[in-house]
Design a protein around this motif. Structure first.
Motif, PDB file in Angstrom:
ATOM      1  N   GLU A  29       0.798  -1.012   0.205  1.00 36.58           N
ATOM      2  CA  GLU A  29      -0.132   0.264   0.204  1.00 36.58           C
ATOM      3  C   GLU A  29       0.373   1.497  -0.111  1.00 36.58           C
ATOM      4  OE1 GLU A  29      -2.965   1.825   2.947  1.00 36.58           O
ATOM      5  OE2 GLU A  29      -3.340  -0.125   2.326  1.00 36.58           O
ATOM      6  N   TRP A  30       0.635   2.234  -1.086  1.00 35.17           N
ATOM      7  CA  TRP A  30       1.558   3.483  -0.992  1.00 35.17           C
ATOM      8  C   TRP A  30       0.557   4.310  -0.054  1.00 35.17           C
ATOM      9  CZ3 TRP A  30       0.251   8.251  -2.836  1.00 35.17           C
ATOM     10  CH2 TRP A  30       1.445   8.857  -2.791  1.00 35.17           C
ATOM     11  N   GLN A  31       1.506   5.207   0.778  1.00 34.65           N
ATOM     12  CA  GLN A  31       1.389   5.974   1.264  1.00 34.65           C
ATOM     13  C   GLN A  31       1.341   7.732   0.485  1.00 34.65           C
ATOM     14  OE1 GLN A  31      -0.753   5.817   4.207  1.00 34.65           O
ATOM     15  NE2 GLN A  31      -0.562   3.665   3.560  1.00 34.65           N
ATOM     16  N   ALA A  32       0.039   8.558   0.838  1.00 32.00           N
ATOM     17  CA  ALA A  32       1.262   9.984  -0.297  1.00 32.00           C
ATOM     18  C   ALA A  32       1.727  10.498   1.241  1.00 32.00           C
ATOM     19  CB  ALA A  32      -0.230  10.688   0.010  1.00 32.00           C
ATOM     20  N   PRO A  33       2.669  11.157   0.993  1.00 30.94           N
ATOM     21  CA  PRO A  33       3.726  11.857   2.111  1.00 30.94           C
ATOM     22  C   PRO A  33       2.800  12.786   2.154  1.00 30.94           C
ATOM     23  CG  PRO A  33       3.691  13.149  -0.380  1.00 30.94           C
ATOM     24  CD  PRO A  33       2.825  11.581  -0.470  1.00 30.94           C
ATOM     25  N   THR A  34       3.366  12.805   4.101  1.00 32.86           N
ATOM     26  CA  THR A  34       2.209  13.395   4.611  1.00 32.86           C
ATOM     27  C   THR A  34       3.429  15.015   5.030  1.00 32.86           C
ATOM     28  OG1 THR A  34       4.418  13.280   6.333  1.00 32.86           O
ATOM     29  CG2 THR A  34       2.674  12.064   6.633  1.00 32.86           C
ATOM     30  N   SER A  35       4.139  15.152   4.177  1.00 35.63           N
ATOM     31  CA  SER A  35       3.890  16.752   3.813  1.00 35.63           C
ATOM     32  C   SER A  35       4.995  17.255   2.892  1.00 35.63           C
ATOM     33  CB  SER A  35       4.789  17.601   5.556  1.00 35.63           C
ATOM     34  OG  SER A  35       5.980  16.793   5.375  1.00 35.63           O
ATOM     35  N   ALA A  53       3.545  28.713  -9.973  1.00 38.22           N
ATOM     36  CA  ALA A  53       1.528  28.524 -10.014  1.00 38.22           C
ATOM     37  C   ALA A  53       1.030  28.639 -11.145  1.00 38.22           C
ATOM     38  CB  ALA A  53       1.136  29.766  -9.323  1.00 38.22           C
ATOM     39  N   ALA A  54       1.638  28.964 -12.229  1.00 41.77           N
ATOM     40  CA  ALA A  54       1.107  28.903 -13.497  1.00 41.77           C
ATOM     41  C   ALA A  54       1.661  27.864 -14.567  1.00 41.77           C
ATOM     42  CB  ALA A  54       2.072  30.052 -14.337  1.00 41.77           C
ATOM     43  N   ARG A  55       2.559  27.278 -14.143  1.00 39.26           N
ATOM     44  CA  ARG A  55       3.075  26.458 -14.694  1.00 39.26           C
ATOM     45  C   ARG A  55       2.040  24.674 -14.113  1.00 39.26           C
ATOM     46  NH1 ARG A  55       8.561  25.265 -16.583  1.00 39.26           N
ATOM     47  NH2 ARG A  55       8.133  26.737 -17.913  1.00 39.26           N
ATOM     48  N   PHE A  56       1.919  25.225 -13.178  1.00 39.48           N
ATOM     49  CA  PHE A  56       1.643  23.481 -12.828  1.00 39.48           C
ATOM     50  C   PHE A  56       0.219  24.003 -12.491  1.00 39.48           C
ATOM     51  CE2 PHE A  56       6.513  22.875 -12.569  1.00 39.48           C
ATOM     52  CZ  PHE A  56       6.283  22.286 -12.860  1.00 39.48           C
ATOM     53  N   GLY A  57      -0.361  25.053 -12.602  1.00 37.26           N
ATOM     54  CA  GLY A  57      -1.865  24.839 -12.032  1.00 37.26           C
ATOM     55  C   GLY A  57      -2.405  25.425 -11.014  1.00 37.26           C
ATOM     56  N   PHE A  58      -1.326  25.690 -10.161  1.00 40.94           N
ATOM     57  CA  PHE A  58      -1.852  26.269  -9.179  1.00 40.94           C
ATOM     58  C   PHE A  58      -2.201  27.749  -8.780  1.00 40.94           C
ATOM     59  CE2 PHE A  58       1.528  23.109  -8.404  1.00 40.94           C
ATOM     60  CZ  PHE A  58       0.895  22.051  -7.433  1.00 40.94           C
ATOM     61  N   LYS A  59      -3.592  28.240  -7.665  1.00 42.35           N
ATOM     62  CA  LYS A  59      -3.655  29.510  -7.879  1.00 42.35           C
ATOM     63  C   LYS A  59      -2.588  30.321  -6.807  1.00 42.35           C
ATOM     64  CE  LYS A  59      -8.437  28.707  -7.053  1.00 42.35           C
ATOM     65  NZ  LYS A  59      -9.578  29.061  -6.584  1.00 42.35           N
ATOM     66  N   LEU A  60      -1.805  31.333  -7.268  1.00 49.27           N
ATOM     67  CA  LEU A  60      -0.567  31.753  -6.867  1.00 49.27           C
ATOM     68  C   LEU A  60      -1.120  31.850  -5.097  1.00 49.27           C
ATOM     69  CD1 LEU A  60       1.970  33.359  -6.997  1.00 49.27           C
ATOM     70  CD2 LEU A  60       0.619  35.150  -7.988  1.00 49.27           C
ATOM     71  N   GLU A  61      -2.247  32.932  -4.930  1.00 50.61           N
ATOM     72  CA  GLU A  61      -2.341  33.035  -3.720  1.00 50.61           C
ATOM     73  C   GLU A  61      -2.576  31.034  -2.743  1.00 50.61           C
ATOM     74  OE1 GLU A  61      -3.107  34.650  -0.338  1.00 50.61           O
ATOM     75  OE2 GLU A  61      -2.440  35.897  -1.940  1.00 50.61           O
ATOM     76  N   THR A  62      -2.428  30.524  -3.245  1.00 53.86           N
ATOM     77  CA  THR A  62      -2.608  29.348  -2.269  1.00 53.86           C
ATOM     78  C   THR A  62      -1.245  28.557  -2.350  1.00 53.86           C
ATOM     79  OG1 THR A  62      -4.287  28.336  -3.663  1.00 53.86           O
ATOM     80  CG2 THR A  62      -3.448  26.453  -3.033  1.00 53.86           C
ATOM     81  N   LEU A  63      -0.292  28.935  -3.782  1.00 56.17           N
ATOM     82  CA  LEU A  63       1.005  28.428  -3.658  1.00 56.17           C
ATOM     83  C   LEU A  63       1.656  29.357  -2.207  1.00 56.17           C
ATOM     84  CD1 LEU A  63       3.589  27.183  -4.027  1.00 56.17           C
ATOM     85  CD2 LEU A  63       3.679  29.425  -6.028  1.00 56.17           C
ATOM     86  N   ARG A  64       1.395  30.845  -2.128  1.00 55.26           N
ATOM     87  CA  ARG A  64       1.873  31.331  -1.099  1.00 55.26           C
ATOM     88  C   ARG A  64       1.810  31.104   0.214  1.00 55.26           C
ATOM     89  NH1 ARG A  64       0.931  37.487  -3.924  1.00 55.26           N
ATOM     90  NH2 ARG A  64       1.916  37.056  -5.719  1.00 55.26           N
ATOM     91  N   ASN A  65       0.312  30.739   0.551  1.00 53.36           N
ATOM     92  CA  ASN A  65      -0.144  29.967   1.861  1.00 53.36           C
ATOM     93  C   ASN A  65       0.500  29.190   2.123  1.00 53.36           C
ATOM     94  OD1 ASN A  65      -2.187  32.447   2.290  1.00 53.36           O
ATOM     95  ND2 ASN A  65      -3.925  31.048   1.492  1.00 53.36           N
ATOM     96  N   TRP A  66       0.806  28.216   1.362  1.00 54.10           N
ATOM     97  CA  TRP A  66       1.578  26.803   1.292  1.00 54.10           C
ATOM     98  C   TRP A  66       3.001  27.085   1.918  1.00 54.10           C
ATOM     99  CZ3 TRP A  66       0.777  24.262  -3.802  1.00 54.10           C
ATOM    100  CH2 TRP A  66      -1.274  23.430  -3.943  1.00 54.10           C
ATOM    101  N   GLU A  74      -3.547  19.556   0.469  1.00 48.69           N
ATOM    102  CA  GLU A  74      -4.230  18.749   0.573  1.00 48.69           C
ATOM    103  C   GLU A  74      -3.692  17.282  -0.069  1.00 48.69           C
ATOM    104  OE1 GLU A  74      -7.821  18.540  -0.361  1.00 48.69           O
ATOM    105  OE2 GLU A  74      -8.891  20.118   0.144  1.00 48.69           O
ATOM    106  N   THR A  75      -3.772  15.848   0.339  1.00 48.88           N
ATOM    107  CA  THR A  75      -3.272  14.723  -0.746  1.00 48.88           C
ATOM    108  C   THR A  75      -2.683  15.286  -1.830  1.00 48.88           C
ATOM    109  OG1 THR A  75      -4.438  14.345   1.287  1.00 48.88           O
ATOM    110  CG2 THR A  75      -3.466  12.417  -0.680  1.00 48.88           C
ATOM    111  N   SER A  76      -4.024  15.224  -2.519  1.00 42.60           N
ATOM    112  CA  SER A  76      -3.937  15.336  -3.912  1.00 42.60           C
ATOM    113  C   SER A  76      -2.227  16.351  -4.554  1.00 42.60           C
ATOM    114  CB  SER A  76      -4.990  15.629  -4.911  1.00 42.60           C
ATOM    115  OG  SER A  76      -5.613  16.566  -4.537  1.00 42.60           O
ATOM    116  N   ALA A  77      -2.581  17.557  -3.562  1.00 39.64           N
ATOM    117  CA  ALA A  77      -1.641  17.632  -4.411  1.00 39.64           C
ATOM    118  C   ALA A  77      -0.331  17.457  -4.009  1.00 39.64           C
ATOM    119  CB  ALA A  77      -1.980  19.897  -3.510  1.00 39.64           C
ATOM    120  N   ARG A  78      -0.384  17.066  -2.527  1.00 38.96           N
ATOM    121  CA  ARG A  78       0.865  17.044  -2.033  1.00 38.96           C
ATOM    122  C   ARG A  78       1.802  15.359  -3.239  1.00 38.96           C
ATOM    123  NH1 ARG A  78      -1.687  16.430   2.706  1.00 38.96           N
ATOM    124  NH2 ARG A  78      -1.710  14.068   2.532  1.00 38.96           N
TER     125      ARG A  78
END
Length: 98
Positions: A29-35, A53-66, A74-78
């Motif tokens: 069973e594969w586990q997603a990275p926790t961080s 953000a533009a290259r990989f489809g993330f919102k700029l504000e989301t990237l900044r918050n991370w 979230e898991t899929s983004a990790r």
């Protein structure tokens, strides 16, 4: 072990699982990275936040918050960020980025 033997072993695992013998099958069973260290991944690619953000489809504000630890991806983004970190060319190819 040869690649042919690996295929045979894998097929035997599937047969065992289908016959209800889950214990005989060797599944991993594969586990997603926790961080993920988003800033480090972006810096390794030598990109600005806006470019990344533009290259990989993330919102700029989301990237900044991370990057400022205000939010956690979230898991899929990790998973996507881990793929970007490990093999950015494969991600670019999959997303049809030039």
């Amino acid at each position: 072990m040869s690649s042919g033997q690996k295929i045979i072993d894998g097929l035997n695992d599937v047969i065992a699982w289908k016959q209800g013998d889950a214990a005989a099958a060797s599944f991993h069973e594969w586990q997603a990275p926790t961080s993920v260290d988003v800033r480090s991944i972006r810096n390794k690619m030598q990109m600005t936040q806006k470019q990344f953000a533009a290259r990989f489809g993330f919102k700029l504000e989301t990237l900044r918050n991370w990057e400022q630890d205000k939010r956690v991806p979230e898991t899929s983004a990790r998973v996507l960020l881990t793929l970007i970190d490990r093999d950015p060319e494969a991600v670019k190819k999959a997303l049809a980025i030039g």
